[in-house]
Design a protein around this motif. Sequence first.
Motif, mmCIF file in Angstrom:
data_model
loop_
_atom_site.group_PDB
_atom_site.id
_atom_site.type_symbol
_atom_site.label_atom_id
_atom_site.label_comp_id
_atom_site.label_asym_id
_atom_site.label_seq_id
_atom_site.Cartn_x
_atom_site.Cartn_y
_atom_site.Cartn_z
ATOM 1 N N GLN A 172 -5.437 -4.717 4.733
ATOM 2 C CA GLN A 172 -4.552 -4.035 5.683
ATOM 3 C C GLN A 172 -4.290 -2.600 5.241
ATOM 4 O O GLN A 172 -4.239 -1.678 6.060
ATOM 5 N N ARG A 173 -4.129 -2.444 3.936
ATOM 6 C CA ARG A 173 -3.906 -1.102 3.387
ATOM 7 C C ARG A 173 -5.121 -0.208 3.620
ATOM 8 O O ARG A 173 -4.988 0.961 3.995
ATOM 9 N N VAL A 174 -6.307 -0.747 3.408
ATOM 10 C CA VAL A 174 -7.547 0.007 3.630
ATOM 11 C C VAL A 174 -7.637 0.439 5.096
ATOM 12 O O VAL A 174 -7.923 1.608 5.410
ATOM 13 N N ILE A 175 -7.403 -0.510 6.004
ATOM 14 C CA ILE A 175 -7.471 -0.204 7.434
ATOM 15 C C ILE A 175 -6.436 0.860 7.798
ATOM 16 O O ILE A 175 -6.712 1.786 8.575
ATOM 17 N N LEU A 215 -15.904 7.992 1.270
ATOM 18 C CA LEU A 215 -14.516 7.825 1.709
ATOM 19 C C LEU A 215 -14.076 6.367 1.631
ATOM 20 O O LEU A 215 -12.955 6.066 1.204
ATOM 21 N N LEU A 216 -14.954 5.453 2.035
ATOM 22 C CA LEU A 216 -14.632 4.032 1.928
ATOM 23 C C LEU A 216 -14.339 3.646 0.485
ATOM 24 O O LEU A 216 -13.383 2.936 0.183
ATOM 25 N N ASP A 217 -15.193 4.121 -0.404
ATOM 26 C CA ASP A 217 -15.030 3.784 -1.818
ATOM 27 C C ASP A 217 -13.700 4.303 -2.345
ATOM 28 O O ASP A 217 -12.986 3.611 -3.079
ATOM 29 N N LYS A 218 -13.348 5.538 -1.967
ATOM 30 C CA LYS A 218 -12.095 6.122 -2.443
ATOM 31 C C LYS A 218 -10.892 5.396 -1.843
ATOM 32 O O LYS A 218 -9.904 5.130 -2.540
ATOM 33 N N VAL A 219 -10.971 5.075 -0.568
ATOM 34 C CA VAL A 219 -9.863 4.368 0.081
ATOM 35 C C VAL A 219 -9.679 2.983 -0.539
ATOM 36 O O VAL A 219 -8.543 2.542 -0.775
ATOM 37 N N MET A 220 -10.774 2.294 -0.816
ATOM 38 C CA MET A 220 -10.676 0.992 -1.484
ATOM 39 C C MET A 220 -10.005 1.135 -2.845
ATOM 40 O O MET A 220 -9.153 0.330 -3.231
ATOM 41 N N SER A 221 -10.380 2.181 -3.580
ATOM 42 C CA SER A 221 -9.801 2.412 -4.906
ATOM 43 C C SER A 221 -8.303 2.700 -4.805
ATOM 44 O O SER A 221 -7.501 2.163 -5.578
ATOM 45 N N LEU A 222 -7.907 3.544 -3.822
ATOM 46 C CA LEU A 222 -6.487 3.860 -3.646
ATOM 47 C C LEU A 222 -5.698 2.614 -3.248
ATOM 48 O O LEU A 222 -4.582 2.391 -3.739
ATOM 49 N N ALA A 223 -6.285 1.816 -2.358
ATOM 50 C CA ALA A 223 -5.597 0.602 -1.912
ATOM 51 C C ALA A 223 -5.434 -0.391 -3.065
ATOM 52 O O ALA A 223 -4.382 -1.025 -3.217
ATOM 53 N N LEU A 224 -6.477 -0.517 -3.895
ATOM 54 C CA LEU A 224 -6.399 -1.424 -5.036
ATOM 55 C C LEU A 224 -5.337 -0.951 -6.027
ATOM 56 O O LEU A 224 -4.525 -1.739 -6.513
#
Length: 975
Positions: free
Chosen positions: A758-761, A675-684
């Motif tokens: 901030q987007r990730v959080i 989930l962290l990896d996917k959220v980082m990808s979406l935020a990027l």
Amino acid sequence: MTVNSEKSLLNLVPEILHERVTRHWQDWVKACESIEQNPQQETDLTLLGKIWACSEFIPLTMIRHPQLWFDLIQGNFLNLSFTLEDYRQHLMLRLEENSAINDIALMKQLRLFRAQQMLRIAWRDLADSANTKETLCNLTDLAESLVDITLETLYQDQCEQLGVPFNSREEQQRLVILGMGKLGGYELNFSSDIDLIFCFEEEGEISGKRSLANSQFFIRLGQRFIKALNDVTADGFVFRVDMRLRPYGDSGPLVMSQAGLEQYYQTQGRDWERYAMIKARVIGGDRIEGEAVMDMLKPFIYRRYLDFGAFESIRDMKAMINAEILRKGNLNNIKLGSGGIREIEFIGQTFQLLRGGSDPDLQIRGILDVLKVLAEKEYLDSKESDSLTASYDFLRRLENRLQIYADAQTHLLPDGKEQQASMALAMGYESWQSLFDDCEKHRASVQASFVLLLNEQGSESENDAEQEKTEENSIRSIWLHQQDEDEVLAILENSGMANFKAVYNLLDQFKKSSQLNAMTATGRQRLDTLMPTLLVFLREQSNPEEVLKRLLGLLQSILRRSVYLSLLNEYPEALKQLITLFAASPWIAQLLSRYPVLLDELLDPRNLYQIPTALKLKQELDGLLLRVVDDEEQQIESLRKFKQAQVLKIAAMDVAGVLDVFEVSEQLSNVAEILLDKVMSLALDWMVAKHGQPTCVIDGEEYLPSMAVVAYGKMGGRELSYSSDLDLVFLHDSQGEQQQTNGERVLDNTSFFARMAQRVIHLLSLQTANGRLYEIDMRLRPDGNAGMLVSSVQAYDLYQHEKAWTWEHQALIRASILCSSEHLALEFGRIRRSILMRQRDNAALATDVVEMREKMRDALGTKHETGQFHLKQDAGGLVDIEFIAQYGVLSCASKYEQFTEYTATRKILMKLIECNLLNSDQAQCLYDAYREYRTCNHQRALQQLTSVVEIESVATLKDNVKEIWRVVFEKQSVV
């Protein structure tokens, strides 16, 4: 309008309708003047008046779009019966002439074409120029042409925009559309929905400007297609599109590959879906692949043997129809009411389901053709078949004329005098009462045939089933409340139910609840089927009262979504598994009650207990997000549903003993990392879309910096529990010159990565209807809450070497870098090893560790004042074991570099033997205590209990840990 003209117009019109028809004529004259046409041009006024009296739709459409009418007149189309090819040619000509070059223009022309052709069909029907069969076929062909040409138009446009989807043989793929129900059977109503299923050949990638999966391409195409037909605009709509018959219904993917479709129907297809599939046929897209799909589905629809296996399901469907009629009445509903159209269709399709596999002649779609075959083969008496055929023709003709009246999807006989007069005129009756009487005769005849259905067939198997369910039937009587309280209590007691009085009280309260009274007939029937089986399984529980209380909490949350009740009825093993989980964990019960969609995870126990690999988890999450591309809200909800589903599986395996405590933590950590990896990808992706890619120049060369997550604590040590926070720190490796993004809206890299963090959080911690992913703790970043949200790797390095406290170095032991570039991972690893391998004064180190531990105990421990023990914070608890391990790493890593390789406490403990901090007995004792404490904590979390236990339950473990703590730190004279 002359006197003669008015007389001709009203010649066949009942007096009660004169004013309405006259008003329409006045509006019609004005409409014709606006386009300079003669309102009486080539028009039989007597016929016009009659038809206007029968239908509000026809005059209102003519008045709104007069040119459509004159085009029909000029082409003599009112006197022609169109074929499918006729519709196709006329529609394509309209699109070419009106340059429907975008979706909006296309939607307008589709609606105008639909209006004109519905006007033509309605006119011919009411003028008795077309019989019932022709009208139904015309409506079906119209719908099929609109579906097929709309799809092809949008497909060609989307291929130009995005690229062409190919299969593994490098052949171009197209969507396949299956028409269900009356659309599939060439029996479409005048105002019917169209029930569709979308599929495509196989997964792959399109050949276009950017990478896009075939499934994603076809989902977008399906969404555009539905919008083109379904959306209501100023010009109306084309057809209401219903996709609920697709696999998994509304919760399933909009489009599915053939392999996915086959897998679903082979493993999860239900008898009601077989029933629905009888009329299915290809109506749009790739006809060749579509026929392959139909060939694949045929064994699912039609069993090769005389299929009495579906007998019970058919009886249930029949009972459901009866229950719905009794509950709702439906006295005026000629489709769903007693003796209505649905009962005729059910009679024919019952024979098809039972005998269609062994008799291919029954593998046909139209109900009239089925009735004919049934008579020829003597499955039905020929007189009964003829009677049903006549009733079907009458009821369908009446149904169409009810819908032609106002282009409304209705099956109700009117109760207003004006519409009753309109229907009598439309059906050729002198009065409404005579029409109503004939209608009732047909319905009574149909009802008689429906009642007789299944009375003889399968009676032996039915009796066997009844004998096997004797005990369940006695419990069913409890649910249905057929006995007084004493009798019910006696049955419960005799069945072996513990706490039977409390169980009775809960059932009685539930049955009297307002929620049950508000249920639909279908939902109540499904609940009445479910409850006896549930009670049988409940007898096996040692505390049925508490388990039933939890189960009723779930039922109350799904009563209005009775598809879940149906699923539990169809999968008794899933119900049994559900009860086991609810007995073991109120936390699981609460999770499922709050998010019933997770019930799908229980349907296949083999899948429920299969430990997924990280790759499989990633693929599953990617698949979920493919369905919601470009929809941020749905992406967030998909992330949460994914987490909930995976945590439920892990908890189920935990309860069943499939996983030990360390494996549970490993699986929870896998889910969090994915989930962290996917959220980082979406935020990027989100940031790059707004500002471009961050860049910098180092020694004259352009470099693309990145951001990574450093996970501390339980996440860093891969020791997550069910409710763990995530302790995170963000690092980036931007440095040198020109540190800014390369997009149109330029942003310096520091601000870029801060906003990205901030987007990730935000994505991780946002509270939605489906909860939040994780609580995020950022206090371990350099300078804590006062520090920057994101640190450069150089600043992080400097802080750790020059400013960090001992406790921060302890925390670094359980830190792992995630979602990282190779460069950042190497840099973090270098910094971490450098800190952990630093030469230290062990006495000073021990003092720092002990002092920090004492502060934590004073603030968070119980101090054993009430005979209780905090598994984590009290002396001799989990944190003592973690601090011993951390002290061992910081004091010994300068000589034993391998100590820096581990982040998990359990792995560090056994290594401390190598540096003589612990002997083998001490290490094993701490390891065992750590495992026992963690196991107890997990079990208590599932029971929604705190980490505080009775001190006697862990006295030996506590004392052993305290003694080892004393020995370790006494060497440094700090204890």
